[in-house]
Write a protein that holds these residues in place. Structure first.
Motif, PDB file in Angstrom:
ATOM      1  N   VAL A   1      31.304  46.196  27.589  1.00 61.81           N
ATOM      2  CA  VAL A   1      31.891  47.436  28.115  1.00 61.81           C
ATOM      3  C   VAL A   1      30.985  48.608  27.787  1.00 61.81           C
ATOM      4  O   VAL A   1      30.099  48.514  26.937  1.00 61.81           O
ATOM      5  CB  VAL A   1      33.309  47.705  27.558  1.00 61.81           C
ATOM      6  CG1 VAL A   1      34.276  46.699  28.087  1.00 61.81           C
ATOM      7  CG2 VAL A   1      33.299  47.756  26.062  1.00 61.81           C
TER       8      VAL A   1
ATOM      9  N   GLN B   1      40.644  40.972  32.444  1.00 64.08           N
ATOM     10  CA  GLN B   1      41.008  39.560  32.282  1.00 64.08           C
ATOM     11  C   GLN B   1      41.474  39.266  30.862  1.00 64.08           C
ATOM     12  O   GLN B   1      42.191  38.314  30.637  1.00 64.08           O
ATOM     13  CB  GLN B   1      39.799  38.684  32.598  1.00 64.08           C
ATOM     14  CG  GLN B   1      39.300  38.834  34.006  1.00 64.08           C
ATOM     15  CD  GLN B   1      38.010  38.070  34.209  1.00 64.08           C
ATOM     16  OE1 GLN B   1      38.013  36.927  34.601  1.00 64.08           O
ATOM     17  NE2 GLN B   1      36.902  38.723  33.930  1.00 64.08           N
ATOM     18  N   HIS B   2      40.965  40.050  29.905  1.00 68.10           N
ATOM     19  CA  HIS B   2      41.221  39.724  28.503  1.00 68.10           C
ATOM     20  C   HIS B   2      42.202  40.666  27.818  1.00 68.10           C
ATOM     21  O   HIS B   2      43.042  40.226  27.057  1.00 68.10           O
ATOM     22  CB  HIS B   2      39.901  39.726  27.730  1.00 68.10           C
ATOM     23  CG  HIS B   2      38.813  38.966  28.414  1.00 68.10           C
ATOM     24  ND1 HIS B   2      38.858  37.596  28.548  1.00 68.10           N
ATOM     25  CD2 HIS B   2      37.685  39.372  29.035  1.00 68.10           C
ATOM     26  CE1 HIS B   2      37.791  37.187  29.212  1.00 68.10           C
ATOM     27  NE2 HIS B   2      37.064  38.245  29.513  1.00 68.10           N
TER      28      HIS B   2
ATOM     29  N   PRO C   1      41.765  39.772  38.146  1.00 69.22           N
ATOM     30  CA  PRO C   1      41.466  40.866  39.076  1.00 69.22           C
ATOM     31  C   PRO C   1      40.699  40.355  40.300  1.00 69.22           C
ATOM     32  O   PRO C   1      39.791  39.535  40.167  1.00 69.22           O
ATOM     33  CB  PRO C   1      40.582  41.812  38.252  1.00 69.22           C
ATOM     34  CG  PRO C   1      40.557  41.276  36.873  1.00 69.22           C
ATOM     35  CD  PRO C   1      40.932  39.838  36.948  1.00 69.22           C
ATOM     36  N   HIS C   2      41.092  40.821  41.458  1.00 71.04           N
ATOM     37  CA  HIS C   2      40.367  40.500  42.687  1.00 71.04           C
ATOM     38  C   HIS C   2      39.732  41.783  43.192  1.00 71.04           C
ATOM     39  O   HIS C   2      40.439  42.742  43.494  1.00 71.04           O
ATOM     40  CB  HIS C   2      41.310  39.942  43.751  1.00 71.04           C
ATOM     41  CG  HIS C   2      41.827  38.580  43.424  1.00 71.04           C
ATOM     42  ND1 HIS C   2      41.458  37.465  44.122  1.00 71.04           N
ATOM     43  CD2 HIS C   2      42.665  38.162  42.458  1.00 71.04           C
ATOM     44  CE1 HIS C   2      42.059  36.409  43.595  1.00 71.04           C
ATOM     45  NE2 HIS C   2      42.799  36.810  42.580  1.00 71.04           N
ATOM     46  N   ILE C   3      38.419  41.792  43.275  1.00 73.38           N
ATOM     47  CA  ILE C   3      37.746  43.008  43.729  1.00 73.38           C
ATOM     48  C   ILE C   3      36.986  42.699  45.014  1.00 73.38           C
ATOM     49  O   ILE C   3      37.032  41.579  45.504  1.00 73.38           O
ATOM     50  CB  ILE C   3      36.787  43.544  42.646  1.00 73.38           C
ATOM     51  CG1 ILE C   3      35.747  42.498  42.305  1.00 73.38           C
ATOM     52  CG2 ILE C   3      37.561  43.965  41.412  1.00 73.38           C
ATOM     53  CD1 ILE C   3      34.644  43.020  41.427  1.00 73.38           C
TER      54      ILE C   3
ATOM     55  N   THR D   1      35.965  46.906  34.484  1.00 71.52           N
ATOM     56  CA  THR D   1      37.106  46.261  35.135  1.00 71.52           C
ATOM     57  C   THR D   1      37.216  44.797  34.728  1.00 71.52           C
ATOM     58  O   THR D   1      38.310  44.241  34.675  1.00 71.52           O
ATOM     59  CB  THR D   1      36.968  46.370  36.662  1.00 71.52           C
ATOM     60  OG1 THR D   1      36.721  47.720  36.982  1.00 71.52           O
ATOM     61  CG2 THR D   1      38.220  45.929  37.369  1.00 71.52           C
ATOM     62  N   SER D   2      36.066  44.169  34.422  1.00 70.92           N
ATOM     63  CA  SER D   2      36.117  42.732  34.111  1.00 70.92           C
ATOM     64  C   SER D   2      36.893  42.469  32.820  1.00 70.92           C
ATOM     65  O   SER D   2      37.381  41.368  32.616  1.00 70.92           O
ATOM     66  CB  SER D   2      34.707  42.152  34.038  1.00 70.92           C
ATOM     67  OG  SER D   2      34.096  42.504  32.825  1.00 70.92           O
TER      68      SER D   2
ATOM     69  N   VAL E   1      33.056  49.852  41.486  1.00 72.84           N
ATOM     70  CA  VAL E   1      33.155  48.440  41.137  1.00 72.84           C
ATOM     71  C   VAL E   1      32.549  47.574  42.238  1.00 72.84           C
ATOM     72  O   VAL E   1      31.764  46.663  41.984  1.00 72.84           O
ATOM     73  CB  VAL E   1      34.634  48.039  40.924  1.00 72.84           C
ATOM     74  CG1 VAL E   1      34.750  46.560  40.653  1.00 72.84           C
ATOM     75  CG2 VAL E   1      35.247  48.828  39.795  1.00 72.84           C
TER      76      VAL E   1
ATOM     77  N   PHE F   1      32.264  48.342  37.100  1.00 68.68           N
ATOM     78  CA  PHE F   1      32.280  46.901  37.366  1.00 68.68           C
ATOM     79  C   PHE F   1      32.548  46.129  36.084  1.00 68.68           C
ATOM     80  O   PHE F   1      33.468  45.306  36.009  1.00 68.68           O
ATOM     81  CB  PHE F   1      30.926  46.510  37.967  1.00 68.68           C
ATOM     82  CG  PHE F   1      30.766  45.048  38.289  1.00 68.68           C
ATOM     83  CD1 PHE F   1      31.328  44.528  39.432  1.00 68.68           C
ATOM     84  CD2 PHE F   1      30.040  44.214  37.462  1.00 68.68           C
ATOM     85  CE1 PHE F   1      31.164  43.190  39.748  1.00 68.68           C
ATOM     86  CE2 PHE F   1      29.879  42.877  37.762  1.00 68.68           C
ATOM     87  CZ  PHE F   1      30.449  42.372  38.911  1.00 68.68           C
ATOM     88  N   ILE F   2      31.765  46.455  35.057  1.00 71.44           N
ATOM     89  CA  ILE F   2      31.897  45.697  33.812  1.00 71.44           C
ATOM     90  C   ILE F   2      33.167  46.098  33.073  1.00 71.44           C
ATOM     91  O   ILE F   2      33.826  45.284  32.440  1.00 71.44           O
ATOM     92  CB  ILE F   2      30.615  45.836  32.960  1.00 71.44           C
ATOM     93  CG1 ILE F   2      30.579  44.774  31.882  1.00 71.44           C
ATOM     94  CG2 ILE F   2      30.433  47.199  32.363  1.00 71.44           C
ATOM     95  CD1 ILE F   2      30.474  43.385  32.413  1.00 71.44           C
TER      96      ILE F   2
END
Lengths: 154, 364
Positions: free
Chosen positions: B213, B337-338, B35-37, B333-334, B362, B330-331
């Motif tokens: 999360v 990746q998984h 993800p690119h934020i 959205t991270s 975010v 924010f967290i």
């Protein structure tokens, strides 16, 4: 708890073993003479909380990564590195997450230079007897004409 | 098979804002998502340092434009904690009523858009938006604003509830209770919906804790944790509040948590309306120069529709010296990746929808 920066790795490993397995946030404060890193941890089963804080030098600050303990640290460490210029040891956190700034200091440092219009208003002083009615019998916020500005904005 | 990289966004109808995803695919199996934020980054943490305390609530509301009251309240509560101001009792009840109404509105918007993402097109979306609008009208009656409210004042509110508010609210709540049950029964008897939500994006308990999360995403993994229950604020400890959680850990569990939370919020608002005391609820008018802060450092936690927000403020004189937000989106959205790893490309969007992100939150 306040610790020394070289005790950080062992402290956080001990806390992780004690059950503080949830990382709430990593952030830092620029106190102008030093940086202070803050790690907010929580034990979700009991609700106990712990804040690990330690000082870092303004010049070339470094902290070890904790991504092997907390996956949540991934983006927080990148944000910390980007916003405060803190180098994260043990992983590549150099790629910018949120912004590209053009100054030489990282954006959330107090030394960061930014253009004047974005720096907010100078404090305005209200007349002392703010809540007494004026000549027209108006009270409080409607008495716009009595606001004195110490220094002009911008 | 050779790997393919495709780019999704930053402007894409299913990313609910400006989120860019670079997806590495093997066939149509997702290998990796990056993800690119930052497209909406406004540097709110720095801006707040330059403003006096009560100049900032309107900035806070724009962080999460789907649930503005919640952010507004969290910020005002942080300032109240720093300045040592007590909130009036009636105002506490009204704040809880507004927060819970806002939670229902936010979850309804989530439901509509999430259903879109699993291919159920516009019927539910339209129903949800219609119902959300009824709540917005109710909030407009209470606060004077439709989208952005800025109704919180230090120690209380800008406006007390209008005399007819309780009657309107009871009617709306009865209607919503019935409607939300109905949506649930439609969706859960829809095989396409179930197929696309069940066993997709499974997150185990341990993973959810390690990934950090929060909110319904955390509770969807079987963790009984809610700031309203574990660190109660205002009158939540007086109300009969039960944390809603599900054990599945998949998209369906997260959907179910939100549906149950809406019903729980309806119960909470009803209970508040029954037990609200008479009295004064009006807070201090906005005056830029206020009292000196009593606490140097404050940490305030609040349960927002999207999860826990933690506000850390170092107060110094009439402005914050440092202000930091732990944004729930924010967290959440991270984890993109998984979670989608190993799933088909079509499952990426249900997963993204199920963690419920607002991109303004975010990027801050």
């Amino acid at each position: 708890m306040k610790i020394k920066s070289d005790q950080f790795r062992e402290t956080i490993e001990r806390l992780h073993d004690e059950g503080y397995t949830y990382l709430v946030k990593i952030t830092a404060v620029d106190w102008k003479d030093r940086l202070e890193a803050l790690y907010f941890l929580r034990d979700l089963s009991t609700g106990k909380e712990e804040t690990v804080r330690f000082d870092l030098p303004l010049k070339a600050p470094k902290v070890p990564t904790i991504i092997h303990l907390y996956m949540a640290a991934d983006w927080y460490e990148r944000e910390l590195s980007e916003m405060f210029g803190i180098e994260i040891l043990g992983r590549d956190a150099k790629r910018l997450l949120l912004e590209k700034w053009d100054g030489k200091d990282p954006p959330l440092r107090k030394a960061f230079e930014w253009s004047k219009p974005y720096q907010g208003m100078e404090p305005v002083k209200f007349a002392e007897k703010y809540n007494e009615p004026d000549k027209k019998g108006k009270k409080g916020a409607s008495r716009q004409n009595v606001i004195k500005i110490d220094k002009p904005f911008m | 098979m050779a790997e393919t990289k495709i780019n999704i966004g930053p402007v894409h109808p299913s990313t609910h804002g400006v989120l860019r995803l670079v997806v590495t695919l093997d066939g149509d199996t997702v290998k990796h998502v990056e993800p690119h934020i930052g497209f909406l980054h406004r540097g709110v943490e720095k801006l707040v340092e330059t403003r006096m305390y009560m100049q900032s609530p309107s900035y806070m509301e724009k962080l999460d434009y789907v649930a503005p009251i919640s952010y507004d309240e969290a910020f005002v509560a942080t300032v109240e904690a720093a300045l040592g101001i007590e909130v009036k009792e009636r105002a506490q009840y009204i704040r809880v009523i507004q927060l819970e109404l806002q939670r229902i509105a936010s979850h309804l918007l989530w439901l509509g858009t999430a259903i879109n993402d699993v291919g159920q097109l516009f019927s539910v979306f339209m129903w949800c938006f219609k119902d959300r609008d009824i709540i917005l009208r109710l909030l407009e009656e209470a606060t004077g604003g439709r989208m952005f409210y800025v109704n919180m004042r230090l120690g209380g509110l800008n406006r007390d509830l209008s005399p007819g508010f309780a009657n309107h609210a009871y009617k709306v709540l009865d209607y919503l209770e019935h409607r939300i049950k109905e949506y649930g029964s439609y969706l859960e008897s829809n095989p396409v919906f179930m197929e696309r939500m069940k066993n997709i994006g499974v997150m185990s308990k341990a993973e959810a804790i390690s990934m950090g999360v929060t909110g319904p995403t955390l509770r969807g993994s079987g963790i009984d944790f809610d700031i309203r229950a574990n660190y109660p604020y205002y009158v939540y400890d007086k109300l009969r509040f039960r944390t809603q959680f599900e054990n599945g850990g998949d998209c369906f569990a997260r959907y179910k948590v939100r549906m149950d939370e809406m019903q729980e919020s309806i119960r909470l608002v009803r209970e508040c309306l029954h037990t609200i005391p008479e009295g004064d609820a009006i807070g201090m008018p906005i005056r830029l120069i206020g009292p000196q802060p009593k606490e140097k450092e404050v940490v305030v936690k609040r349960e927002l529709p999207r999860g826990e927000v933690m506000m850390y403020m170092v107060a110094e004189g009439q402005r914050p010296y440092r202000f930091s937000i732990r944004a729930p989106s924010f967290i959440n959205t991270s984890v993109l990746q998984h979670l989608p790893r190993g799933h088909r490309l079509q499952d990426l969007f249900p997963i993204l929808a199920s963690v419920d992100t607002v991109l303004a939150d975010v990027d801050r």
